[in-house]
Each structure stands twice: as C-alpha cells, then as structure tokens.
Design a protein around this motif. Structure first.
Motif, PDB file in Angstrom:
ATOM      1  N   ASP A 162       0.828  -1.206   0.000  1.00  0.00           N
ATOM      2  CA  ASP A 162       0.000   0.000   0.000  1.00  0.00           C
ATOM      3  C   ASP A 162       0.863   1.256   0.000  1.00  0.00           C
ATOM      4  O   ASP A 162       2.046   1.225   0.362  1.00  0.00           O
ATOM      5  N   LYS A 176       0.792   5.689   0.560  1.00  0.00           N
ATOM      6  CA  LYS A 176       0.130   6.887   1.069  1.00  0.00           C
ATOM      7  C   LYS A 176       0.968   8.105   0.697  1.00  0.00           C
ATOM      8  O   LYS A 176       2.148   7.984   0.370  1.00  0.00           O
ATOM      9  N   SER A 193       4.060   0.728   2.463  1.00  0.00           N
ATOM     10  CA  SER A 193       4.086  -0.424   3.357  1.00  0.00           C
ATOM     11  C   SER A 193       4.443  -1.628   2.501  1.00  0.00           C
ATOM     12  O   SER A 193       4.072  -1.701   1.326  1.00  0.00           O
ATOM     13  N   ARG A 227       5.274  -6.054   2.080  1.00  0.00           N
ATOM     14  CA  ARG A 227       4.897  -7.395   2.496  1.00  0.00           C
ATOM     15  C   ARG A 227       6.027  -8.033   3.319  1.00  0.00           C
ATOM     16  O   ARG A 227       7.204  -7.808   3.026  1.00  0.00           O
ATOM     17  N   TYR A 265       7.433  -7.442   6.100  1.00  0.00           N
ATOM     18  CA  TYR A 265       8.172  -6.662   7.095  1.00  0.00           C
ATOM     19  C   TYR A 265       7.296  -5.512   7.608  1.00  0.00           C
ATOM     20  O   TYR A 265       6.389  -5.050   6.919  1.00  0.00           O
ATOM     21  N   ASP A 266       7.616  -5.039   8.832  1.00  0.00           N
ATOM     22  CA  ASP A 266       6.795  -4.013   9.482  1.00  0.00           C
ATOM     23  C   ASP A 266       7.276  -2.589   9.217  1.00  0.00           C
ATOM     24  O   ASP A 266       6.603  -1.630   9.592  1.00  0.00           O
ATOM     25  N   TYR A 267       8.430  -2.426   8.598  1.00  0.00           N
ATOM     26  CA  TYR A 267       8.947  -1.063   8.392  1.00  0.00           C
ATOM     27  C   TYR A 267       8.169  -0.323   7.291  1.00  0.00           C
ATOM     28  O   TYR A 267       7.525  -0.926   6.446  1.00  0.00           O
ATOM     29  N   LYS A 268       8.270   1.010   7.342  1.00  0.00           N
ATOM     30  CA  LYS A 268       7.700   1.868   6.313  1.00  0.00           C
ATOM     31  C   LYS A 268       8.830   2.380   5.428  1.00  0.00           C
ATOM     32  O   LYS A 268       9.927   2.682   5.920  1.00  0.00           O
ATOM     33  N   LYS A 308      12.249   0.156  11.647  1.00  0.00           N
ATOM     34  CA  LYS A 308      10.946   0.817  11.661  1.00  0.00           C
ATOM     35  C   LYS A 308      10.708   1.632  10.391  1.00  0.00           C
ATOM     36  O   LYS A 308       9.558   1.823   9.982  1.00  0.00           O
ATOM     37  N   SER A 309      11.797   2.115   9.805  1.00  0.00           N
ATOM     38  CA  SER A 309      11.644   2.897   8.571  1.00  0.00           C
ATOM     39  C   SER A 309      12.886   2.773   7.701  1.00  0.00           C
ATOM     40  O   SER A 309      14.002   2.600   8.209  1.00  0.00           O
TER      41      SER A 309
END
Length: 240
Positions: free
Chosen positions: A174, A176, A186, A188, A190-193, A226-227
């Motif tokens: 996704d 934004k 975002s 697939r 992994y949780d990082y942006k 995280k990023s």
C-alpha cells in the motif's frame, strides 16, 4: 467484312462473367446471416469481462437475435458500443466470409486500487478510472487518499514503474502521501515503512531500495527496522 476476332470475344466474355460472379458472390455474402459470434480476449488481460457478457451485449444491439444479415451489421457502431464499456481499452470487430462476427477485445489494466472517503476504484496504466467489478478483483497495491487531476500523471508513472517490476510489484502492498507530499510505502513480510519522498528520481530510489533488500535480507536486523528512508538518492537511511 472483317473477320471476327474470337480471342477478343472470349476475353470480353470472361471479363463479363467474372464481373457477374463477383457481383453475385458479393450480394450473396451480404445476404448471408451472422451464424455465430466469436469473442477473443487478450491473453494477458484481467478477466473483468467474459465471453457471455460480451456476447449478450452484442446480441442486444441486434434486438435480441444473432440471426442478422451481414449487410445490416454496423461494425463501427459495434466497436463504439464495446469501447464505451467501462472495462474495455479498445476493440476490433469484423465479419468473416463464413458468416462469423468476430470481436477482439483488450481490457483495461488496473495497476492500483484507490481508497478514500468518496469510495474506491482502480486506476489503469493510462490513468483512467476503472470501477470495481463483481466478476473479478485484481491483486494490485492500494493507494490511500484522494488523487487530484494534477497528481495523476506523476503518480501513474510511479504506479506503472512498480507494476512493471516483479520484485516491487510483489513487495509493495500500500501507498500513502503525506501532507508534505512525501510518498510512504508499506511492504509485504516486514513491518517497516519506506519513506520514498516525491516521485522525483524514482528509478534511482527504487534501485537503492532493491540493493538494500538484497543485502538486508541476509541479516536478521531487517526485522528490527521501523523505517527505510530513500529520500536521499546517495544513501539509504535505516531507523530502528
């Protein structure tokens, strides 16, 4: 009295006969009724439409029957009818001498699904809006937010870049855009942006990101990030 030139007479008779046969066959061909409708889709298209749907659409134009004389078939009108469909990119309609009506159809190719307070729709690879379908739901990334008319061109270039790269297509889920104009992905698994920044230098940024993934997936540290910041094209900045 001149002697008749039978060779010339034969030649004239042959020409007359050919003209007659051509005219007769042309008339018979136009009188021939449509025996069947053949529908052909582009093999790579998403199946928004199927053969039955298109067949019914064409038959409705014939007032409920496919048994129509070829001379009454307006091919341009049928092409316009198909091209007006919300899922059709372009079409070609033609009659064959065996009485078949043939329709070749290329459907629109959605590359992103847009979600905002006004509802949801797809954008195709040319930037056209494509409504949702009860027949098929393509697996494409999601864009959250309103896309203004002045943003469409640049964003579609970005979406097409992702669509045409197998790794990015399956990795990005996704997208934004912040009020400051920064694009955030975002991904697939992994949780990082991914902080992408603007659409400028997209090729370099994606190249950097793919290089980062190639090395980072060999290390368990990637799960702690995280990023991933790609704004600066000279480097990739990771934050835990």
């Amino acid at each position: 009295m001149k002697k008749l030139n039978w060779n010339n007479i034969r030649l004239v008779l042959i020409v007359v006969l050919m003209i007659f046969l051509y005219s007769f066959s042309g008339t018979k061909n136009q009188e021939r009724k449509i025996q069947k409708i053949n529908i052909a889709f582009n093999a790579d298209d998403y199946p928004f439409l199927n053969e039955t749907m298109v067949n019914n659409l064409l038959i409705q134009n014939f007032q409920g029957t496919s048994k129509v004389k070829k001379e009454r078939v307006d091919l341009n009108k049928l092409e316009s009818l198909l091209n007006a469909n919300k899922y059709v990119d372009n079409s070609e309609v033609f009659c064959s001498i065996d009485g078949f009506l043939n329709a070749k159809i290329k459907q629109k190719k959605p590359i992103i699904r847009v979600f905002n307070e006004n509802g949801s729709y797809y954008l195709d690879d040319k930037g056209n809006k494509v409504p949702l379908s009860e027949n098929f739901t393509p697996r494409v990334p999601v864009y959250y937010g309103v896309i203004s008319a002045k943003e469409v061109k640049q964003l579609v270039s970005l979406f097409n870049f992702i669509e045409n790269d197998e790794m990015l297509k399956h990795n990005i889920v996704d997208i934004k855009k912040t009020q400051k104009g920064n694009i955030i992905f975002s991904v697939r698994n992994y949780d990082y942006k991914v902080i992408f920044g603007t659409e400028a230098n997209m090729e370099t940024k994606f190249k950097n990101y793919k290089a980062f993934l190639q090395h980072a997936t060999k290390d368990t540290l990637i799960k702690r990030y995280k990023s991933i910041n790609l704004i600066f094209t000279e480097q990739v900045i990771c934050a835990k």
